[in-house]
Design a protein around this motif. Structure first.
Motif, short mmCIF file in Angstrom:
data_model
loop_
_atom_site.label_atom_id
_atom_site.label_comp_id
_atom_site.label_asym_id
_atom_site.label_seq_id
_atom_site.Cartn_x
_atom_site.Cartn_y
_atom_site.Cartn_z
N GLY A 37 -34.83 -57.37 15.47
CA GLY A 37 -35.45 -58.38 14.62
C GLY A 37 -35.56 -59.73 15.31
O GLY A 37 -36.60 -60.39 15.22
N VAL A 38 -34.52 -60.12 16.02
CA VAL A 38 -34.53 -61.41 16.70
C VAL A 38 -35.53 -61.41 17.85
O VAL A 38 -36.27 -62.38 18.05
CB VAL A 38 -33.12 -61.77 17.20
CG1 VAL A 38 -33.16 -63.00 18.10
CG2 VAL A 38 -32.18 -62.02 16.02
N SER A 39 -35.57 -60.32 18.61
CA SER A 39 -36.52 -60.24 19.73
C SER A 39 -37.96 -60.34 19.25
O SER A 39 -38.80 -60.98 19.87
CB SER A 39 -36.31 -58.93 20.51
OG SER A 39 -35.04 -58.91 21.12
N SER A 40 -38.23 -59.70 18.10
CA SER A 40 -39.57 -59.80 17.52
C SER A 40 -39.85 -61.24 17.09
O SER A 40 -40.93 -61.78 17.37
CB SER A 40 -39.68 -58.85 16.32
OG SER A 40 -40.90 -59.02 15.64
N PHE A 41 -38.90 -61.86 16.42
CA PHE A 41 -39.08 -63.24 15.98
C PHE A 41 -39.35 -64.17 17.16
O PHE A 41 -40.18 -65.08 17.07
CB PHE A 41 -37.85 -63.71 15.21
CG PHE A 41 -37.95 -65.13 14.73
CD1 PHE A 41 -38.62 -65.44 13.56
CD2 PHE A 41 -37.38 -66.16 15.47
CE1 PHE A 41 -38.73 -66.75 13.13
CE2 PHE A 41 -37.49 -67.48 15.04
CZ PHE A 41 -38.16 -67.78 13.87
N GLN A 42 -38.68 -63.94 18.26
CA GLN A 42 -38.83 -64.81 19.42
C GLN A 42 -40.21 -64.69 20.08
O GLN A 42 -40.58 -65.56 20.87
CB GLN A 42 -37.73 -64.52 20.43
CG GLN A 42 -36.36 -64.99 19.95
CD GLN A 42 -35.23 -64.58 20.85
OE1 GLN A 42 -35.26 -63.52 21.50
NE2 GLN A 42 -34.19 -65.39 20.91
N ARG A 43 -40.96 -63.67 19.74
CA ARG A 43 -42.33 -63.54 20.23
C ARG A 43 -43.34 -64.22 19.31
O ARG A 43 -44.49 -64.43 19.70
CB ARG A 43 -42.68 -62.05 20.38
CG ARG A 43 -41.83 -61.31 21.41
CD ARG A 43 -42.23 -61.62 22.83
NE ARG A 43 -43.52 -61.03 23.13
CZ ARG A 43 -43.68 -59.78 23.54
NH1 ARG A 43 -42.64 -58.96 23.69
NH2 ARG A 43 -44.89 -59.32 23.82
#
Length: 245
Positions: free
Chosen positions: A40-46
């Motif tokens: 979830g965090v990796s997606s948000f960071q994109r």
């Protein structure tokens, strides 16, 4: 370039009892794995790069990430039998981390699904988003649930966060006199756009975020020059998410 100050609030755990339509109580408890949080965090960071690209550099997302030190213990009913973590349910954390005036947008990652036994909280969609109001401490407010790792990758990493943010952002610009297309972030198909297996709905979002969606014979959406102005918090009283993805 306008900077939208944003907060991602992560709930790794949930322990709720919900009153089902059958009047039976539904108990759901789950703790996200480290991998689920990372996904979830990796997606948000994109998501910030998508905003900058699709506004031709007109808007930039700057963000903080905070993890709640408690599980979610309540959810708010949306319709007859669906629920979401409204600002009432996240009040302790948003008052602590996102006092009015400190952020333009609040995002919540929460555990809707047990990836172990496949149980779930009944909810309307992967994400929900709404415009800023006093309910959400004058910030746009969006929630996104956990998902299988593969789902975060298809078709565009970060698109789910963009979509839910746009519901709030379209509301912000609509209240400032800009005409939004029917459905705002959900309006791609109804305006002739097609979801691409490679680029998702980003062709539509690009036009929405540059004021080039034709609706009723006129260009609608957020003109590029509108992004130059600093977001201002406001006090409308929305009590339900505006729409879903």
């Amino acid at each position: 370039m306008t900077v939208w100050r944003s907060l991602l609030l992560i709930y790794t755990g949930i322990d709720v009892r919900l009153r089902h339509r059958s009047r039976r109580s539904l108990h759901f408890a789950y703790v996200l794995s480290d991998r689920e949080v990372e996904d979830g965090v990796s997606s948000f960071q994109r998501f910030p790069a998508l905003v900058e690209e699709l506004t031709s550099g007109g808007a930039r997302i700057e963000y903080d990430i905070k993890q709640a030190q408690r599980p979610l213990t309540s959810l708010t009913r949306v319709h007859k039998n669906t629920y979401w973590p409204s600002p009432d349910d996240t009040r302790e954390e948003i008052d602590r981390f996102a006092a009015p005036g400190s952020f333009d947008s609040i995002f919540v990652l929460w555990p809707q699904h047990s990836l172990i036994d496949k149980g779930s909280v009944p909810s309307g969609a992967w994400g929900l988003g709404m415009k800023a109001s006093s309910w959400s401490n004058q910030a746009t407010y969006a929630t996104v649930t956990n998902a299988e790792s593969a789902r975060w990758q298809i078709p565009v990493v970060g698109e789910v966060w963009l979509h839910e943010w746009l519901h709030g952002v379209c509301g912000y610009f609509r209240e400032r006199g800009y005409c939004m297309p029917d459905g705002d972030a959900d309006g791609g198909a109804r305006h002739g756009y097609v979801q691409s297996p490679v680029s998702g709905w980003t062709d539509y979002y690009r036009d929405l975020m540059s004021g080039n969606v034709v609706d009723g014979g006129k260009a609608t959406g957020i003109p590029l020059d509108a992004w130059r102005y600093k977001p201002e918090r406001f006090a409308s009283q929305g009590r339900l998410p505006s729409s879903t993805s």
